[in-house]
Design a protein around this motif. Structure first.
Motif, PDB file in Angstrom:
ATOM      1  N   ILE A  69       0.994  -1.262  -0.154  1.00 31.57           N
ATOM      2  CA  ILE A  69       0.204  -0.019   0.094  1.00 31.57           C
ATOM      3  C   ILE A  69       0.731   1.428   0.048  1.00 31.57           C
ATOM      4  CG2 ILE A  69      -1.648   1.279   1.361  1.00 31.57           C
ATOM      5  CD1 ILE A  69      -2.875  -1.210   2.238  1.00 31.57           C
ATOM      6  N   LEU A  70       1.932   1.315   0.857  1.00 31.52           N
ATOM      7  CA  LEU A  70       2.704   2.365   0.884  1.00 31.52           C
ATOM      8  C   LEU A  70       3.573   2.703  -0.412  1.00 31.52           C
ATOM      9  CD1 LEU A  70       4.434   1.827   4.447  1.00 31.52           C
ATOM     10  CD2 LEU A  70       2.317   3.420   3.920  1.00 31.52           C
ATOM     11  N   VAL A  71       3.895   1.824  -1.102  1.00 34.12           N
ATOM     12  CA  VAL A  71       4.872   2.110  -2.286  1.00 34.12           C
ATOM     13  C   VAL A  71       3.631   2.242  -3.389  1.00 34.12           C
ATOM     14  CG1 VAL A  71       5.860   0.461  -4.166  1.00 34.12           C
ATOM     15  CG2 VAL A  71       6.557   0.252  -1.687  1.00 34.12           C
ATOM     16  N   LEU A  72       2.487   1.695  -3.514  1.00 32.49           N
ATOM     17  CA  LEU A  72       1.530   2.038  -4.424  1.00 32.49           C
ATOM     18  C   LEU A  72       1.011   3.504  -4.125  1.00 32.49           C
ATOM     19  CD1 LEU A  72      -0.131  -1.325  -4.910  1.00 32.49           C
ATOM     20  CD2 LEU A  72       1.532  -0.231  -6.558  1.00 32.49           C
ATOM     21  N   VAL A  73       0.827   3.787  -3.112  1.00 30.28           N
ATOM     22  CA  VAL A  73       0.333   5.138  -2.928  1.00 30.28           C
ATOM     23  C   VAL A  73       1.475   6.212  -3.060  1.00 30.28           C
ATOM     24  CG1 VAL A  73      -0.127   6.705  -0.781  1.00 30.28           C
ATOM     25  CG2 VAL A  73      -1.443   4.768  -1.110  1.00 30.28           C
TER      26      VAL A  73
END
Length: 129
Positions: A69-73
Protein backbone atom coordinates in the motif's frame (compact mmCIF):
# COMPACT_ATOMS: atom_id res chain seq x y z
CA UNK A 1 -16.59 -6.34 11.01
CA UNK A 2 -13.42 -5.18 12.77
CA UNK A 3 -11.49 -5.76 9.55
CA UNK A 4 -13.86 -3.44 7.65
CA UNK A 5 -13.60 -0.80 10.35
CA UNK A 6 -9.79 -0.96 10.35
CA UNK A 7 -9.71 -0.82 6.55
CA UNK A 8 -11.97 2.22 6.58
CA UNK A 9 -9.76 4.04 9.09
CA UNK A 10 -6.57 3.17 7.22
CA UNK A 11 -8.14 4.44 3.99
CA UNK A 12 -9.46 7.59 5.62
CA UNK A 13 -6.08 8.42 7.18
CA UNK A 14 -4.24 7.70 3.92
CA UNK A 15 -6.70 9.96 2.07
CA UNK A 16 -6.37 12.75 4.60
CA UNK A 17 -2.58 12.55 4.45
CA UNK A 18 -2.84 12.44 0.64
CA UNK A 19 -4.81 15.69 0.70
CA UNK A 20 -2.15 17.27 2.91
CA UNK A 21 0.58 15.97 0.64
CA UNK A 22 -1.10 17.57 -2.38
CA UNK A 23 -1.40 20.86 -0.49
CA UNK A 24 2.25 20.78 0.60
CA UNK A 25 3.40 19.93 -2.91
CA UNK A 26 1.61 22.72 -4.78
CA UNK A 27 -0.69 24.75 -2.58
CA UNK A 28 -1.49 27.54 -4.99
CA UNK A 29 -2.13 28.00 -8.67
CA UNK A 30 -5.05 27.85 -10.99
CA UNK A 31 -5.35 25.49 -13.92
CA UNK A 32 -4.40 27.01 -17.24
CA UNK A 33 -6.87 24.69 -18.96
CA UNK A 34 -10.02 26.37 -17.68
CA UNK A 35 -8.59 29.19 -15.57
CA UNK A 36 -10.48 28.24 -12.43
CA UNK A 37 -9.68 24.66 -11.33
CA UNK A 38 -7.66 24.62 -8.13
CA UNK A 39 -6.24 22.32 -5.48
CA UNK A 40 -9.70 21.37 -4.28
CA UNK A 41 -10.63 20.09 -7.75
CA UNK A 42 -7.50 17.92 -7.80
CA UNK A 43 -8.29 16.55 -4.35
CA UNK A 44 -11.87 15.76 -5.33
CA UNK A 45 -10.67 14.02 -8.48
CA UNK A 46 -7.82 11.89 -7.12
CA UNK A 47 -8.43 11.21 -3.45
CA UNK A 48 -11.62 9.12 -3.88
CA UNK A 49 -9.62 6.86 -6.20
CA UNK A 50 -6.93 6.52 -3.55
CA UNK A 51 -9.51 5.87 -0.82
CA UNK A 52 -11.14 3.00 -2.74
CA UNK A 53 -7.80 1.53 -3.76
CA UNK A 54 -6.37 1.58 -0.22
CA UNK A 55 -9.63 0.29 1.25
CA UNK A 56 -9.69 -2.74 -1.02
CA UNK A 57 -6.02 -3.54 -0.45
CA UNK A 58 -6.23 -3.08 3.31
CA UNK A 59 -8.98 -5.71 3.51
CA UNK A 60 -6.23 -8.25 2.87
CA UNK A 61 -4.73 -8.89 6.29
CA UNK A 62 -1.19 -9.81 5.33
CA UNK A 63 1.91 -8.03 6.62
CA UNK A 64 3.34 -7.36 3.14
CA UNK A 65 0.14 -5.56 2.09
CA UNK A 66 1.02 -2.71 4.44
CA UNK A 67 4.25 -2.15 2.50
CA UNK A 68 2.57 -2.68 -0.86
CA UNK A 69 0.00 0.00 0.00
CA UNK A 70 2.77 2.43 0.92
CA UNK A 71 4.69 1.83 -2.31
CA UNK A 72 1.59 2.05 -4.50
CA UNK A 73 0.35 5.19 -2.74
CA UNK A 74 3.80 6.76 -3.19
CA UNK A 75 3.72 5.99 -6.93
CA UNK A 76 0.14 7.28 -7.17
CA UNK A 77 1.15 10.52 -5.46
CA UNK A 78 4.04 11.02 -7.89
CA UNK A 79 1.52 10.63 -10.73
CA UNK A 80 -0.92 13.05 -9.06
CA UNK A 81 1.82 15.58 -8.37
CA UNK A 82 2.97 15.39 -11.98
CA UNK A 83 -0.58 15.90 -13.22
CA UNK A 84 -1.20 18.82 -10.87
CA UNK A 85 2.18 20.43 -11.64
CA UNK A 86 1.54 20.24 -15.37
CA UNK A 87 -2.00 21.62 -15.14
CA UNK A 88 -1.51 24.28 -12.47
CA UNK A 89 2.07 25.47 -12.80
CA UNK A 90 4.06 24.27 -15.80
CA UNK A 91 1.42 25.14 -18.38
CA UNK A 92 1.77 28.84 -17.52
CA UNK A 93 5.47 28.69 -18.37
CA UNK A 94 7.87 27.02 -20.79
CA UNK A 95 8.85 23.80 -19.03
CA UNK A 96 10.16 20.89 -21.07
CA UNK A 97 9.04 17.37 -20.19
CA UNK A 98 12.38 16.60 -18.53
CA UNK A 99 12.22 19.82 -16.48
CA UNK A 100 8.70 18.94 -15.34
CA UNK A 101 9.79 15.45 -14.31
CA UNK A 102 12.85 16.80 -12.48
CA UNK A 103 10.83 19.44 -10.60
CA UNK A 104 8.11 16.94 -9.66
CA UNK A 105 10.52 14.25 -8.47
CA UNK A 106 12.63 16.68 -6.44
CA UNK A 107 9.73 18.28 -4.64
CA UNK A 108 7.72 15.05 -4.36
CA UNK A 109 10.59 13.17 -2.77
CA UNK A 110 10.37 15.48 0.22
CA UNK A 111 6.59 15.82 0.60
CA UNK A 112 5.75 12.22 -0.27
CA UNK A 113 8.41 10.73 2.00
CA UNK A 114 7.22 12.63 5.04
CA UNK A 115 3.59 11.74 4.35
CA UNK A 116 4.35 8.08 3.64
CA UNK A 117 6.21 7.81 6.94
CA UNK A 118 3.23 9.23 8.79
CA UNK A 119 0.92 6.69 7.13
CA UNK A 120 3.38 3.91 7.98
CA UNK A 121 3.46 4.74 11.68
CA UNK A 122 -0.30 5.07 11.83
CA UNK A 123 -1.06 1.83 9.96
CA UNK A 124 1.55 -0.08 11.96
CA UNK A 125 -0.91 0.01 14.86
CA UNK A 126 -3.68 -1.57 12.80
CA UNK A 127 -1.51 -4.33 11.37
CA UNK A 128 -0.30 -5.41 14.80
CA UNK A 129 -3.81 -6.52 15.75
Amino acid sequence: MKNLKNSFFISAIATLVGCLQMAFFLFDGVSCIDGKSSLLDGILLFMPIQFIFVFILSLIRKKFIQYLILVLVFIFWIYVNNHEFEHRYACWSTFSNSEILKAVLLKSSYTCSICILSIYFFTKKFYKN
